[in-house]
Scaffold this active site. Structure first.
Site: not given
Ligand code: CIR
Length: 256
Positions: A18, A60, A65-66, A85, A131, A164, A251
């Protein structure tokens, strides 16, 4: 002090992840080089790495981290807000269990992305974003309270330039918050020493304190100098290919 980190090597379909920005397609060989340098930097900071293989089911999934909130007093597995995700949490669960045998969870309809969760000492800022929803933040606040932490929410939904909360702020210890210009006036930050990031350097607001260093993205000299002037020790890393997919320094790892 952190002693460990979990990272996941980007997959060959990293560019299918994404993104909301239009900086072109990431160059996959450069992605891997930048990731490998990032991992070396964590080792230089004294961390023992658990390095997971690429997971092609989830383009992704290098943005580990997410998927979890790891604290000295307990862990929470998240429930990421982007449908593509969601399965990343099950994929990383066995690894988290090696370190935290009984992680708490976020349940539907709650959603939380780790990128929205900013630890600042004994307090956590919980970003409400596209999110992370109110229900997710409510569940997480209760879990954090059970670990002994306070928390409060910050609504970043009106801010169109960030994905975020931690795209716009970073806590780098020593009571110091790095904060993008647009967020600097938030009264919740009044008790901190602020390092304000100019609008032209706002990508660099996502930086990471790891033991005695602060990881900071390359190409943002004003922030790097401001960090040095305040006595921090920046470690500069090229993040160009991750920026193309809305990713920042924080992340790419779970640090604990
Ligand atoms: C997303 O859109 O979920 C990934 N392309 C990028 C996530 C970045 N994560 C973060 O900053 N913790």
């Amino acid at each position: 002090m952190f002693t460990k980190a979990i990272v996941r090597i980007p997959g060959a379909n990293f560019d299918a992840g994404l993104t909301t920005v239009d900086f072109g397609r990431p160059d996959l060989s450069l992605v891997l080089r930048q990731h490998s340098r990032y991992c070396e930097a964590l080792v230089e900071c004294g961390l023992a790495l658990t390095t997971l293989d690429p997971d092609l089911r989830f383009p992704d999934s290098t943005f580990v981290e997410d998927t979890a909130i790891l604290t000295p007093h307990g862990a929470v597995l998240t429930r990421p807000g982007a449908l593509s995700r969601e399965g990343e949490v099950e994929a990383i669960r066995p690894t988290i269990l090696n370190f935290y045998p009984a992680p708490l969870t976020i349940e539907a309809p709650g959603t939380v992305d780790g990128g929205d969760i900013c630890e600042a000492g004994s307090h956590f800022f919980l970003g409400l974003s596209h999110r992370t929803n109110e229900e997710g933040a409510r569940q997480l606040a209760a879990h954090l309270a059970s670990f002994g932490y306070t928390s409060s929410t910050i609504d970043v939904r009106p801010m169109t330039t960030i994905l975020h909360l931690k795209s716009g702020i970073s806590y780098i210890e020593d009571n110091t918050l790095v904060v993008m210009e647009e967020m600097a006036a938030n009264p919740q930050f009044a008790r901190f020493d602020l390092i304000q990031v100019d609008a032209e350097e706002s990508y660099a607001a996502n930086c990471v304190r790891v033991n005695d260093r602060v990881l900071v993205a390359e190409g943002f000299p004003r922030l790097t100098t401001a960090l040095q002037d305040r006595g921090f020790n920046p470690l500069v890393l090229d993040m160009s290919e991750f920026q193309k997919m809305d990713g920042g320094l924080s992340c790419l790892s779970l640090r604990f």
